[in-house]
Design a protein around this motif. Structure first.
Motif, PDB file in Angstrom:
ATOM      1  N   SER A 234       0.832  -1.199   0.000  1.00 20.69           N
ATOM      2  CA  SER A 234       0.000   0.000   0.000  1.00 20.69           C
ATOM      3  C   SER A 234       0.868   1.250   0.000  1.00 20.69           C
ATOM      4  CB  SER A 234      -0.913  -0.007   1.239  1.00 20.69           C
ATOM      5  OG  SER A 234      -1.685  -1.180   1.303  1.00 20.69           O
ATOM      6  N   SER A 235       0.267   2.384  -0.397  1.00 23.20           N
ATOM      7  CA  SER A 235       0.981   3.649  -0.309  1.00 23.20           C
ATOM      8  C   SER A 235       1.217   3.986   1.160  1.00 23.20           C
ATOM      9  CB  SER A 235       0.171   4.766  -0.955  1.00 23.20           C
ATOM     10  OG  SER A 235      -1.001   5.034  -0.206  1.00 23.20           O
ATOM     11  N   LYS A 236       2.117   4.937   1.406  1.00 25.85           N
ATOM     12  CA  LYS A 236       2.501   5.257   2.777  1.00 25.85           C
ATOM     13  C   LYS A 236       1.307   5.718   3.606  1.00 25.85           C
ATOM     14  CE  LYS A 236       5.973   7.885   5.371  1.00 25.85           C
ATOM     15  NZ  LYS A 236       7.114   8.837   5.263  1.00 25.85           N
ATOM     16  N   GLN A 237       0.476   6.595   3.052  1.00 21.65           N
ATOM     17  CA  GLN A 237      -0.665   7.095   3.806  1.00 21.65           C
ATOM     18  C   GLN A 237      -1.727   6.021   3.997  1.00 21.65           C
ATOM     19  OE1 GLN A 237      -0.872  10.189   5.364  1.00 21.65           O
ATOM     20  NE2 GLN A 237      -2.555   9.086   6.335  1.00 21.65           N
ATOM     21  N   GLU A 242      -4.299   2.002   7.534  1.00 21.44           N
ATOM     22  CA  GLU A 242      -4.623   0.591   7.743  1.00 21.44           C
ATOM     23  C   GLU A 242      -4.017   0.087   9.051  1.00 21.44           C
ATOM     24  OE1 GLU A 242      -3.974  -3.770   5.563  1.00 21.44           O
ATOM     25  OE2 GLU A 242      -3.198  -1.935   4.646  1.00 21.44           O
ATOM     26  N   LEU A 243      -2.750   0.397   9.286  1.00 23.83           N
ATOM     27  CA  LEU A 243      -2.081  -0.041  10.510  1.00 23.83           C
ATOM     28  C   LEU A 243      -2.753   0.552  11.742  1.00 23.83           C
ATOM     29  CD1 LEU A 243       1.665   0.382   9.436  1.00 23.83           C
ATOM     30  CD2 LEU A 243       0.420  -1.770   9.640  1.00 23.83           C
ATOM     31  N   LYS A 288       5.193   6.336  14.336  1.00 26.65           N
ATOM     32  CA  LYS A 288       4.126   7.331  14.198  1.00 26.65           C
ATOM     33  C   LYS A 288       2.759   6.707  14.410  1.00 26.65           C
ATOM     34  CE  LYS A 288       6.628  10.380  10.994  1.00 26.65           C
ATOM     35  NZ  LYS A 288       6.678  10.913   9.615  1.00 26.65           N
ATOM     36  N   VAL A 289       2.577   5.512  13.858  1.00 25.36           N
ATOM     37  CA  VAL A 289       1.308   4.801  14.029  1.00 25.36           C
ATOM     38  C   VAL A 289       1.055   4.521  15.511  1.00 25.36           C
ATOM     39  CG1 VAL A 289       0.122   2.605  13.625  1.00 25.36           C
ATOM     40  CG2 VAL A 289       1.268   3.763  11.731  1.00 25.36           C
ATOM     41  N   PHE A 458     -14.158   3.476  14.047  1.00 22.87           N
ATOM     42  CA  PHE A 458     -12.701   3.507  14.069  1.00 22.87           C
ATOM     43  C   PHE A 458     -12.144   3.776  12.673  1.00 22.87           C
ATOM     44  CE2 PHE A 458     -12.557   0.461  17.903  1.00 22.87           C
ATOM     45  CZ  PHE A 458     -12.654   1.540  18.755  1.00 22.87           C
ATOM     46  N   VAL A 459     -12.705   3.056  11.698  1.00 27.10           N
ATOM     47  CA  VAL A 459     -12.212   3.218  10.326  1.00 27.10           C
ATOM     48  C   VAL A 459     -12.435   4.640   9.843  1.00 27.10           C
ATOM     49  CG1 VAL A 459     -12.511   2.474   7.937  1.00 27.10           C
ATOM     50  CG2 VAL A 459     -12.553   0.787   9.756  1.00 27.10           C
ATOM     51  N   ALA A 460     -13.647   5.152  10.094  1.00 31.52           N
ATOM     52  CA  ALA A 460     -13.950   6.520   9.653  1.00 31.52           C
ATOM     53  C   ALA A 460     -13.057   7.530  10.349  1.00 31.52           C
ATOM     54  CB  ALA A 460     -15.420   6.834   9.948  1.00 31.52           C
ATOM     55  N   ALA A 461     -12.811   7.300  11.647  1.00 37.43           N
ATOM     56  CA  ALA A 461     -11.963   8.226  12.394  1.00 37.43           C
ATOM     57  C   ALA A 461     -10.529   8.193  11.894  1.00 37.43           C
ATOM     58  CB  ALA A 461     -11.998   7.879  13.877  1.00 37.43           C
ATOM     59  N   ALA A 462     -10.028   6.992  11.632  1.00 34.86           N
ATOM     60  CA  ALA A 462      -8.646   6.860  11.160  1.00 34.86           C
ATOM     61  C   ALA A 462      -8.459   7.566   9.833  1.00 34.86           C
ATOM     62  CB  ALA A 462      -8.283   5.387  11.022  1.00 34.86           C
ATOM     63  N   ARG A 463      -9.424   7.401   8.934  1.00 34.68           N
ATOM     64  CA  ARG A 463      -9.287   8.018   7.615  1.00 34.68           C
ATOM     65  C   ARG A 463      -9.405   9.538   7.675  1.00 34.68           C
ATOM     66  NH1 ARG A 463     -12.992   3.610   4.304  1.00 34.68           N
ATOM     67  NH2 ARG A 463     -11.373   2.004   4.167  1.00 34.68           N
ATOM     68  N   SER A 464     -10.131   9.999   8.695  1.00 34.98           N
ATOM     69  CA  SER A 464     -10.328  11.449   8.783  1.00 34.98           C
ATOM     70  C   SER A 464      -9.126  12.168   9.350  1.00 34.98           C
ATOM     71  CB  SER A 464     -11.545  11.747   9.662  1.00 34.98           C
ATOM     72  OG  SER A 464     -11.245  11.488  11.010  1.00 34.98           O
TER      73      SER A 464
END
Length: 531
Positions: A234-237, A242-243, A288-289, A458-464
């Motif tokens: 995957s790309s860095k972002q 994902e992590l 960072k993650v 969680f997914v929505a928060a991470a992407r935001s």
């Protein structure tokens, strides 16, 4: 493995049983120093010791599994055969420990992680057929998911675990697997994904509290999984998102204080012990993650009404370690000119319950006659500077935690003010970038949210949380509506007055404080506090 007939089993009292285990381990360690040790007699001895009690001691299962594993798998070179051997080891250990406490069940998987890590390293270094290597990697990742799922199930009952420790030194048990001399060098080999400080801490504490060892074992499996995810392409972002999402959901599932505490302690080290698996650039991304994971979420299992089974000294040190980690994460972001994420971390800290806990901790350390000024600001560094000043005046805060880390604080010199103008100039950007993760473990029945809704949040928060991303007013409004539909809400959590106890033992009843706390969790998309 042939079982021993009940009539042939020797009856032991508890003290006799422990003494027999220690003597047998010492005899085995002495035997391992010989060029050709006779292990068969030890196998039958530890089988007898294991079967002597309905709930076998960790030591008997640990040693017995080590003896049988090395006897049966010493000549296996094929990578898939090695994976299968580790799976068999996992199966035998979980079978032997079926009646054991959650902490014992988890701690016993340490040899499995050690052997699985060795297979991963072999796969990385050896010349393996491409098709075979791909299959091995797939098998390893699937098996690691099984292990993590097993930990998740064990953690469901870990809150009620009785606090107890190992019979003898952890280094002796490690020596069964790495054939070392019982020193910490053997432990460094056996726990390849733990830092030196954490290994020393686990070795010291496991004699009194097996939960510490269990938490460290989970962290090793957790980090190994994260490292293997770097090969997804995957790309860095995308990879960071994902992590982060997987990590937050996993920690929420574990809801284990010692897992979180171990991760925080690891982040106090200059480097994560993953360099054998990741490049320096990838190690930096993983750090960072993990900063995101330990700083931004508001995990309910860490609140004081959920950690009554944890010794107070552990809780105090964890609070101060989280403060230090947040401070260092912000400094690293400032150094790299990433002010948007630095503000995100600063606001996450100021909007959490940590400032109030720290204030209560310091006040309790001062005692009834103490008189302390308040921190000049709401940032982590403002609190650290405040506590450094108090220690200069003679306060020994939690056994000198701040003094221990004084040298690393001095490195930042004149930057010891995170409420600086550079932050105020950028303060208007934070609302679009800051998002909290909220989990619902331990809520009352009428407040529970189904797992799918929580994971979606969680997914929505991470992407935001991508740096520099801005939402329109319409999109923010839609987000607010979505959150209400999911049932995820921001809460104000009560604090208790018992934290100041200087005893390392468990506190008494946890009393709720219904008054409004000095620092509350706020919804970044709302202009009002949630009551």
């Amino acid at each position: 493995m042939a079982l021993i007939e009940p009539q042939n089993l020797k009856f032991f009292t508890n003290n006799e049983h422990k003494s027999a285990i220690n003597q047998s381990i010492q005899s085995l360690l002495d035997s391992l120093q010989n060029p050709s040790p006779k292990l068969s007699e030890f196998t039958s001895k530890f089988l007898e010791l294991m079967q002597a009690k309905p709930d076998p001691h960790l030591e008997t299962i640990w040693v017995l599994s080590g003896l049988t594993f090395h006897t049966n798998n010493s000549q296996k070179d094929d990578i898939l055969d090695q994976v299968l051997a580790v799976k068999d080891l996992f199966h035998s250990i979980t079978t032997f420990s079926a009646s054991s406490s959650p902490s014992v069940c988890i701690a016993l998987i340490a040899p499995v992680i050690y052997e699985l890590y060795a297979v991963v390293i072999d796969l990385k270094r050896k010349e393996v057929d491409k098709k075979q290597g791909k299959k091995a990697r797939r098998e390893i990742r699937a098996f690691l998911d099984v292990i993590l799922g097993f930990f998740n199930v064990c953690c469901e009952g870990s809150d009620s675990d009785e606090v107890f420790g190992l019979i003898g030194p952890l280094n002796d048990l490690v020596s069964i697997w790495v054939h070392s001399d019982g020193s910490e060098n053997g432990s460094k080999q056996f726990f390849p994904l733990l830092s030196d400080e954490v290994i020393h801490w686990v070795s010291e504490e496991s004699g009194e509290n097996l939960g510490v060892l269990a938490g460290a074992v989970i962290v090793e499996a957790f980090l190994l999984k994260l490292c293997l995810m770097f090969s997804d392409g995957s790309s860095k972002q995308e990879l960071r998102n994902e992590l982060r999402t997987w990590a937050v959901c996993s920690i929420t599932g574990f809801h284990n204080f010692y897992v979180f505490d171990t991760l925080v302690k690891m982040l106090l080290e200059p480097n994560l012990p993953v360099m054998s698996l990741l490049s320096p650039e990838d190690e930096s991304l993983l750090r960072k993650v993990l900063y995101d994971v330990v700083i931004l979420p508001d995990f309910s299992f860490l609140h004081l009404d959920k950690v009554g089974h944890i010794p107070n000294d552990y809780i105090k040190n964890n609070i101060l370690a989280r403060l230090m980690v947040t401070h260092e994460a912000i400094e690293l972001l400032r150094k790299s000119k990433d002010f948007t994420e630095a503000i995100c971390y600063t606001n996450a800290f100021a909007g959490s319950y940590l400032p109030t806990l720290i204030t209560k901790l310091v006040t309790s350390e001062l005692g009834a006659n103490g008189n302390a000024s308040q921190p000049k600001g709401s940032s982590p560094t403002a609190f650290l500077k405040w506590m450094l000043d108090l220690e200069d005046q003679g306060l020994n805060l939690s056994d000198g935690f701040i003094s221990k880390h004084r040298a690393r604080l001095v490195r930042y010199g004149s930057s010891m003010d995170l409420d600086s103008q550079s932050y105020k100039l950028n303060a208007g950007k934070t609302e679009d970038d800051l998002e909290f993760f909220i989990d619902n473990k331990g809520k009352d029945e009428d407040e529970k949210i189904d797992d799918d809704s929580t994971n979606d949040a969680f997914v929505a928060a991470a992407r935001s949380m991508q740096s520099g991303t801005k939402e329109s007013g319409k999109k923010r409004k839609e987000t607010r509506v979505g959150k209400k539909k999911d049932g995820v809400k921001f809460q104000r959590y009560n604090l208790v007055d018992h934290l100041g106890s200087k005893s390392g033992k468990n506190s008494g009843l946890l009393e709720k404080d219904d008054s409004r706390s000095e620092s509350e969790v706020e919804d970044p998309d709302s202009d009002e506090d949630v009551e």
